[in-house]
Design an enzyme around this catalytic site. Sequence first.
Site: not given
Lengths: 402, 402, 127, 127
Positions: C34, C36, C59, C103
């Site tokens: 994914c 992350d 990110c 996130c």
Amino acid sequence: MQSKGETMKIYADNAATTKPTKKVIETLMHYTEQVFGNPSSLYTTGQIAKDALEDARERIAKHIGCMPNELYFTSGGSESDNQAIMSAAQNGLKNGKNKIISSTFEHHAVLHVLENLGKQGFEIVLLPVYEDGIVRVEDLENAIDDKTALVTIMTANNEIGTIQPIKQLGEVCKRHNVVFHTDAVQAVGHLPINVKEQNIDMLSLSAHKFHGPKGIGALYVKKGISLQSLIGGGAQERRKRAGTENVPGIMAMAAALDEALENLDNKMAYVANLRDSLQKELSKIPYSKVNGNLDNRLPGILNICFEGVEGEAMLLYTDDAGISVSSGSACTSGDLDPSHVLLAIGLPHEIAHGSMRISLCDKNTMEEIEYIAQNVPKVIERLRIMSPIWKDLQEGKKEHVI
Amino acid sequence: MQSKGETMKIYADNAATTKPTKKVIETLMHYTEQVFGNPSSLYTTGQIAKDALEDARERIAKHIGCMPNELYFTSGGSESDNQAIMSAAQNGLKNGKNKIISSTFEHHAVLHVLENLGKQGFEIVLLPVYEDGIVRVEDLENAIDDKTALVTIMTANNEIGTIQPIKQLGEVCKRHNVVFHTDAVQAVGHLPINVKEQNIDMLSLSAHKFHGPKGIGALYVKKGISLQSLIGGGAQERRKRAGTENVPGIMAMAAALDEALENLDNKMAYVANLRDSLQKELSKIPYSKVNGNLDNRLPGILNICFEGVEGEAMLLYTDDAGISVSSGSACTSGDLDPSHVLLAIGLPHEIAHGSMRISLCDKNTMEEIEYIAQNVPKVIERLRIMSPIWKDLQEGKKEHVI
Amino acid sequence: MLYSEKVFDHFRFPRNMGEIADADAIGEVGNAKCGDIMRIYLKIDNEVITDIKFQTFGCGSAIAASSMATEMVKGKRLDEALQVTNKAVVEALDGLPKNKVHCSVLVEEAIKEAINNYRKSQENKAE
Amino acid sequence: MLYSEKVFDHFRFPRNMGEIADADAIGEVGNAKCGDIMRIYLKIDNEVITDIKFQTFGCGSAIAASSMATEMVKGKRLDEALQVTNKAVVEALDGLPKNKVHCSVLVEEAIKEAINNYRKSQENKAE
Ligand SMILES: Cc1ncc(COP(=O)(O)O)c(C=O)c1O
Ligand SMILES: Cc1ncc(COP(=O)(O)O)c(C=O)c1O
């Protein structure tokens, strides 16, 4: 007839397109040169373009009274019209609604789509616009029903300039829970517009009609109305309109609208005054007739017919005198029929062929008006001398229609 | 990691969009300011615009090897792709053909339309592109049949730059009497293109990919193939694309293509040399991998993956060093999945997330390449230190994929 | 701009980045597929987070959220730390784009995971 | 440009425009509904067109074609005049846009109509 070295150059066809202002050109330049990044790119060069894009969206949204996220950028008025109507039609079908109400004198960008939808089984009802070029609210009230997916009526007509009772039409739609679209391509930047106050659910606009650049426009779609994409692909415009955004064009459009709406009331009065002076002069030409309602009209538009002359020839002699105007003559469109707008307001063919549209803006001057008023009668006279019809009319072999 | 006052500003994302040249900006300016008339208007101001329009059409047509009346102006690559595919699909249906063949790594402007057509009952066959990112002619030969309405394969891929065997694919289509469209948005202005020699029936191009302005493109359609309009209304573009023509944009596009194709061979060699130097340097980074066929590639594109790092973070640190590049990371698209192109060539998700696309043009310099080659390794190192994956890879807790 | 100044600040100068060799607990969430992964290292003394480090594969906002969240829980008692929501992290960062809010959820989960792991190891010791 | 220089020249300075009060024959074609009417006046002496005038209600190319066609048949014998095709008129004008070619057809027809009318009136006289 050729003028003797004292030809002025007058652009009086602002309903066809407008001359970009200095500010618009500077904006276009600046963003083309300095802000060329792709707004979808995450690095600074891209994000600066993205910020510009959203700034333009906010400014334009404010000018028409909507939220920024209700505004989608397109390539112009035709695309906006096509997308709005196709989208409302598709949504309608999902709910078992297959009727669309419009008017007989909409722009081809509307009528063409309606024609196609008609072939696909939609019931298309075109309301009459009467001799004055104005749709009646009662007619809409009578036509609208629970099969109606969409009502689309233009804000102001591009040939005769008549302004429609948008707020009241929108009110009828609201009461019947029907989506209301308006092609405001001729109105935005020329009239005050507020989509919320005027009960508008969807609105098309095009920058080059208010001194912005060509190839850029927008579509307002009220929150809650699902919009289908016409051009699909990338995720631009919240996935409703694919294609790398024309940021310089969009910024220049925002600049153009800012400028157009500055002091709008004064500009409208100024332009209407020019138009009325010209109308007074040209009406002196025998067997002439001003078209459309005289009170509910765009300030800049004068549409007038002259019996016994043909429009294209008239337009070309006028051009020889340095004046740019247009005509609803068949010859100007490549069709055999004259303008559907003039026929819609009940003009006989032979008169419709002899129409002249003069569309002014706030850059035109009274001196230009005087020059037009001097030259157009000479053109008409010259063409009438050439015309076998005029001869017959004069000799009583044929009856005057005007 | 922040550079010590010696940051260069390098734009190396020319596959996303390009910086308009001085000539392009001047052309755009000139026509916006001086040639603002509507090409449909009959007076001189309009006809000057019309003449410009047709001059641009001739020049661009010549550059891709077609006749001027085979070229239609649109608002860009996405619109061209949409119109070409929709049109061929509609034509196909009329002849009982409902199959469309494409590839797994086309641009979204193609895939999106195909997806919609799939929902409408079309059989959509996407050919594989293998690890090297190249469609096989045999695969097309096997898939094509007399139900096939259209084959659409891009000339060069926008992420990895691989060039497809267009002429041979077109030859197969010709033999089977199937319309062949190619999305040449990344190729026009970068590679020699000749639609006749390459057996292309329809081709999409977009000006902003070859240093022209945004919001303008074209669609070539071979004479004899009926084109349906996507945006209907006025009679512009031989009734196939309504909307007042963006003459300044069109002229600037023609100027851009003139310029791009001047000395194309030299430019291609120059850019390929820059790209190869950079590739050599960046390949020294451990656990890196260059994507796509190395021989059949656009001269300017380098797509490279780095294990253990995520693309968006990489792109942003690179941006901090003054370098604009892009990534196929999921985070750059708003989706959860990384680039469909990188998945199509078989990259595992975790590697696809760590891709970097550097796309160069002939305005880039070897000095810039050296700067990129110095800075990218620092960015990768920095991110690897931060990365729990990299730690596990280093410690052998996880196996290297590259 | 893509992110707020705060996000860029924490992304460029991440606080508490790294690992703790003798961590009392580690928490990890996400997966590379994914795009992350976050790993949180904790030093805990008497129910108080005395040190915290993170490693993040993700990110810009994932890195910034990790940095900010670790700052926010550092020095806090475990029960207080568990009250630090992703919303609070987003606010402290002056907002995140809508599609990046996940996130902040991941960091919250990673910290919770680390604390849970610590609790479990304590229970194991107690048994 | 919309038209060739020749078309513009004949449109701006039409030759033989006007009427002949004592014409030997008149021909008229077209109707105002379609936006084109042409009327041709002939003076004929011993089978030769000694004078010709036109009146046209129509677009620029209709006027130019009228002007050019009258020039081309003036002084010609009737049988020669009947050989002057619309194609010849279009060529003499250095071309007309495709959708304007019908204007040249109209002039050809108007001239033929006038000559026919003349022939008929001669037959009537002869009877
Ligand atoms: C291969 C390809 N096709 C189509 C497009 C769409 O072009 P545009 O953004 O001009 O609509 C692009 C670029 O975005 C592209 O790279
Ligand atoms: C009323 C109206 N609608 C739509 C359009 C189409 O706009 P565009 O030419 O920008 O596509 C025009 C102008 O051409 C117009 O006057």
